[in-house]
Write a protein that holds these residues in place. Sequence first.
Motif, PDB file in Angstrom:
ATOM      1  N   ASN A 153       0.815  -1.219   0.000  1.00  0.00           N
ATOM      2  CA  ASN A 153       0.000   0.000   0.000  1.00  0.00           C
ATOM      3  C   ASN A 153       0.847   1.267   0.000  1.00  0.00           C
ATOM      4  O   ASN A 153       0.295   2.372   0.036  1.00  0.00           O
ATOM      5  CB  ASN A 153      -0.912   0.033   1.243  1.00  0.00           C
ATOM      6  N   PHE A 154       2.165   1.130  -0.014  1.00  0.00           N
ATOM      7  CA  PHE A 154       3.058   2.284   0.119  1.00  0.00           C
ATOM      8  C   PHE A 154       3.459   2.801  -1.262  1.00  0.00           C
ATOM      9  O   PHE A 154       3.735   2.016  -2.176  1.00  0.00           O
ATOM     10  CB  PHE A 154       4.316   1.877   0.903  1.00  0.00           C
ATOM     11  N   SER A 155       3.485   4.107  -1.407  1.00  0.00           N
ATOM     12  CA  SER A 155       3.874   4.724  -2.682  1.00  0.00           C
ATOM     13  C   SER A 155       5.397   4.802  -2.757  1.00  0.00           C
ATOM     14  O   SER A 155       6.019   5.741  -2.243  1.00  0.00           O
ATOM     15  CB  SER A 155       3.256   6.119  -2.804  1.00  0.00           C
ATOM     16  N   VAL A 156       5.996   3.798  -3.366  1.00  0.00           N
ATOM     17  CA  VAL A 156       7.456   3.714  -3.477  1.00  0.00           C
ATOM     18  C   VAL A 156       7.949   4.669  -4.562  1.00  0.00           C
ATOM     19  O   VAL A 156       7.385   4.725  -5.651  1.00  0.00           O
ATOM     20  CB  VAL A 156       7.897   2.268  -3.791  1.00  0.00           C
ATOM     21  N   HIS A 157       9.013   5.428  -4.267  1.00  0.00           N
ATOM     22  CA  HIS A 157       9.583   6.367  -5.227  1.00  0.00           C
ATOM     23  C   HIS A 157      10.729   5.698  -5.977  1.00  0.00           C
ATOM     24  O   HIS A 157      11.701   5.235  -5.367  1.00  0.00           O
ATOM     25  CB  HIS A 157      10.079   7.616  -4.500  1.00  0.00           C
ATOM     26  N   LEU A 158      10.637   5.679  -7.300  1.00  0.00           N
ATOM     27  CA  LEU A 158      11.646   5.005  -8.111  1.00  0.00           C
ATOM     28  C   LEU A 158      13.043   5.593  -7.955  1.00  0.00           C
ATOM     29  O   LEU A 158      14.026   4.848  -7.975  1.00  0.00           O
ATOM     30  CB  LEU A 158      11.238   5.012  -9.580  1.00  0.00           C
ATOM     31  N   PRO A 159      13.220   6.946  -7.790  1.00  0.00           N
ATOM     32  CA  PRO A 159      14.579   7.470  -7.573  1.00  0.00           C
ATOM     33  C   PRO A 159      15.248   6.870  -6.343  1.00  0.00           C
ATOM     34  O   PRO A 159      16.478   6.724  -6.316  1.00  0.00           O
ATOM     35  CB  PRO A 159      14.344   8.981  -7.408  1.00  0.00           C
ATOM     36  N   LYS A 201     -12.089  -6.250 -10.888  1.00  0.00           N
ATOM     37  CA  LYS A 201     -12.403  -6.143  -9.469  1.00  0.00           C
ATOM     38  C   LYS A 201     -11.972  -4.773  -8.938  1.00  0.00           C
ATOM     39  O   LYS A 201     -10.957  -4.225  -9.356  1.00  0.00           O
ATOM     40  CB  LYS A 201     -11.695  -7.247  -8.678  1.00  0.00           C
ATOM     41  N   ILE A 202     -12.746  -4.264  -8.003  1.00  0.00           N
ATOM     42  CA  ILE A 202     -12.425  -2.976  -7.386  1.00  0.00           C
ATOM     43  C   ILE A 202     -11.117  -3.111  -6.614  1.00  0.00           C
ATOM     44  O   ILE A 202     -10.893  -4.091  -5.894  1.00  0.00           O
ATOM     45  CB  ILE A 202     -13.557  -2.542  -6.442  1.00  0.00           C
ATOM     46  N   CYS A 203     -10.241  -2.123  -6.768  1.00  0.00           N
ATOM     47  CA  CYS A 203      -8.956  -2.132  -6.050  1.00  0.00           C
ATOM     48  C   CYS A 203      -9.211  -2.094  -4.545  1.00  0.00           C
ATOM     49  O   CYS A 203      -9.878  -1.169  -4.053  1.00  0.00           O
ATOM     50  CB  CYS A 203      -8.113  -0.921  -6.478  1.00  0.00           C
ATOM     51  N   PRO A 204      -8.708  -3.057  -3.787  1.00  0.00           N
ATOM     52  CA  PRO A 204      -8.973  -3.080  -2.339  1.00  0.00           C
ATOM     53  C   PRO A 204      -8.283  -1.949  -1.583  1.00  0.00           C
ATOM     54  O   PRO A 204      -8.687  -1.611  -0.473  1.00  0.00           O
ATOM     55  CB  PRO A 204      -8.417  -4.449  -1.900  1.00  0.00           C
ATOM     56  N   ASP A 205      -7.261  -1.338  -2.188  1.00  0.00           N
ATOM     57  CA  ASP A 205      -6.499  -0.305  -1.480  1.00  0.00           C
ATOM     58  C   ASP A 205      -7.124   1.082  -1.566  1.00  0.00           C
ATOM     59  O   ASP A 205      -6.798   1.953  -0.765  1.00  0.00           O
ATOM     60  CB  ASP A 205      -5.063  -0.256  -2.019  1.00  0.00           C
ATOM     61  N   CYS A 206      -7.993   1.298  -2.557  1.00  0.00           N
ATOM     62  CA  CYS A 206      -8.603   2.635  -2.662  1.00  0.00           C
ATOM     63  C   CYS A 206     -10.121   2.549  -2.765  1.00  0.00           C
ATOM     64  O   CYS A 206     -10.773   3.501  -3.212  1.00  0.00           O
ATOM     65  CB  CYS A 206      -8.023   3.400  -3.848  1.00  0.00           C
ATOM     66  N   ALA A 207     -10.693   1.423  -2.355  1.00  0.00           N
ATOM     67  CA  ALA A 207     -12.143   1.244  -2.444  1.00  0.00           C
ATOM     68  C   ALA A 207     -12.854   2.078  -1.385  1.00  0.00           C
ATOM     69  O   ALA A 207     -12.338   2.281  -0.272  1.00  0.00           O
ATOM     70  CB  ALA A 207     -12.494  -0.227  -2.275  1.00  0.00           C
ATOM     71  N   ARG A 215     -11.154   4.796  -5.896  1.00  0.00           N
ATOM     72  CA  ARG A 215     -10.778   6.179  -6.189  1.00  0.00           C
ATOM     73  C   ARG A 215      -9.669   6.237  -7.235  1.00  0.00           C
ATOM     74  O   ARG A 215      -9.588   7.171  -8.011  1.00  0.00           O
ATOM     75  CB  ARG A 215     -10.294   6.876  -4.912  1.00  0.00           C
ATOM     76  N   GLY A 216      -8.797   5.206  -7.232  1.00  0.00           N
ATOM     77  CA  GLY A 216      -7.599   5.226  -8.063  1.00  0.00           C
ATOM     78  C   GLY A 216      -6.385   5.533  -7.202  1.00  0.00           C
ATOM     79  O   GLY A 216      -6.365   6.529  -6.468  1.00  0.00           O
ATOM     80  N   CYS A 217      -5.380   4.662  -7.270  1.00  0.00           N
ATOM     81  CA  CYS A 217      -4.166   4.850  -6.480  1.00  0.00           C
ATOM     82  C   CYS A 217      -2.985   4.251  -7.244  1.00  0.00           C
ATOM     83  O   CYS A 217      -3.158   3.702  -8.345  1.00  0.00           O
ATOM     84  CB  CYS A 217      -4.306   4.187  -5.105  1.00  0.00           C
ATOM     85  N   HIS A 218      -1.775   4.349  -6.663  1.00  0.00           N
ATOM     86  CA  HIS A 218      -0.595   3.843  -7.369  1.00  0.00           C
ATOM     87  C   HIS A 218      -0.621   2.326  -7.512  1.00  0.00           C
ATOM     88  O   HIS A 218       0.005   1.761  -8.404  1.00  0.00           O
ATOM     89  CB  HIS A 218       0.676   4.275  -6.629  1.00  0.00           C
ATOM     90  N   THR A 250      -6.620   3.476 -11.833  1.00  0.00           N
ATOM     91  CA  THR A 250      -7.813   3.047 -12.557  1.00  0.00           C
ATOM     92  C   THR A 250      -8.985   2.736 -11.625  1.00  0.00           C
ATOM     93  O   THR A 250     -10.143   2.719 -12.060  1.00  0.00           O
ATOM     94  CB  THR A 250      -7.527   1.789 -13.393  1.00  0.00           C
ATOM     95  N   GLY A 251      -8.690   2.452 -10.347  1.00  0.00           N
ATOM     96  CA  GLY A 251      -9.740   2.044  -9.418  1.00  0.00           C
ATOM     97  C   GLY A 251     -10.032   0.560  -9.449  1.00  0.00           C
ATOM     98  O   GLY A 251     -10.884   0.071  -8.702  1.00  0.00           O
TER      99      GLY A 251
END
Length: 563
Positions: free
Chosen positions: A72-78, A455-461, A486-489, A494-495
């Motif tokens: 569920n964490f937004s990892v930064h590629l840099p 299926k609805i994304c469980p992390d942003c439902a 809602r849509g998340c990384h 896309t949701g």
Amino acid sequence: MAAPIENIRIGEILVGYGYITEEQLEFALGLQKQDRRKRLADLLVELGYISEEQKLKALAKRLGLPLLQLDNFSVHLPAVEKLPKAYAIKHQMIPVDIVDGKLLVACTDPLDFFGIEEVRQVSQMPLELALTFEASMKRAIEYYYSEVLARSAASSANQNAGKIDAPGLDLGLAGAEADDAPVVKLLNSLLLRGYNINASDIHVEPFENNTNIRMRVDGTIVDFVTLDSSLHQPLIARIKILANLNIAEKRLPQDGHFRIVLDGTDINLRVAVLPTVYGEKAVLRLLNTNAKIDNDLTFGMNKANYAKMSNMLKLPHGIIFLTGPTGSGKTTTLYMVLRELVQRSVNISTVEDPVEKNIARVNQTQINPPAGLTFETGLRSILRQDPDIIMVGETRDSETARIAVRAAITGHLVLSTLHTNDATSAIVRLEDMGVQRHLIANSLVGLLAQRLVKKICPDCAYEYEADEWEKAALGYGVTGKLRRGRGCHMCNNTGYRGRIAIHEMLVIDKEIRHMISKGATPDEIEEYAIRNQGMTLLREAAADLVKTGVTTVDELHKAAYYV
């Protein structure tokens, strides 16, 4: 940190938090004396005294470290780029962010002092630690490093775009120099990235000023990277060589197939090349994705449909058709069925285009039209191979349909696919192909229509109140609240994340055989099946998933638009 790491006694911490008893600690310490290589906390997990979550929570509290859910964490590629993949795998650590000049590193073992110091030296940055779970760590390493590799390869190829000459470049598989070529690295990284994100297709699309790379994930196509237009011809040439296509032919569509091993991963692909205004477009379909299948022990079906399917598969002869549009998972379902059938003492033969997955103890034949091996000729030959069960990848023409029907009548169980909108329409489709009604009635044992819904994304439902249009679409049993994403990384904004199959199953009983012979319409047969067999239509199956919060009304309309 809240406490010096060197003074941590993990056993005392776990007792203090009430996770284990003194007796359990003493027993584990006694075992550890026999094998000093094992850490006490890991031993306690192996013994079943604590869970991995309890271990990490205890360490997080004592050391003052955050516990991250990497999924569920937004990892930064840099940040990821600061540490080579080999070190991430070696020490089970991955950089996830850069905060105030420090590298935030997720790890599974904060007491691995050597690993922490080596990561600090390699990254040349001060570290901040966070804890995470082993399974999440493995997924994150594969997911984010494939992203870094693909984008790095694309950037390198763009920088060298003017230096790459397609005719002079060795794009074959032999030799280290060819493997190091920018275009080779680029394609390899794109394939690996597609595999790791469960993409079904990779699109290489030429336009006037650039080439777009897009990937279809869970049925939705998403932009990935833009390449310099001068890279397009070398990239297409590389794809053609792997797929054994004619490099010189640029005016006609071409289809091919190849397999490649990348980072120990066996990737199987089908290639379609099509001339467009600005050059040849290529679509690479990944046939062996690592996507999880819901209800995989029941062919992706619910219990009621699985029970009907199991009964049909016990019959000694007859034909079962799976119907649906391209990309609805028909072949995947067929392969799950074959894996179960092969456990019996039977001879199974298939004719496919192409063979997408190899199944042990199944005789699989791939058609080769240029050599004269078509579905029709392959099926005729298979009938002379003493088969019990035959699988025809797709019934495309009248002759194949007639041979398949005759095979079913003469003592063989036949499985195949058709392109129709629902189950009962397959009867009309077979009649259109020239199969007589009485042969259809005597050969058919079942028809299965299938669709895939996202299926609805469980992390942003989240829940919301259904409006009148949605209530009308769902019909009965709507209490008011539905779900959407809602849509998340995690879901590419896309949701949706993942897909699930819905089915409409028609069992051919005596009455339906009589109705087919007498020329009954699909609507009449469908009405009978609903009334007497309890058949669930695709629309109803999708509506049930909306009501239970699995998918959305939008997906309901896409899946059952024609029904």
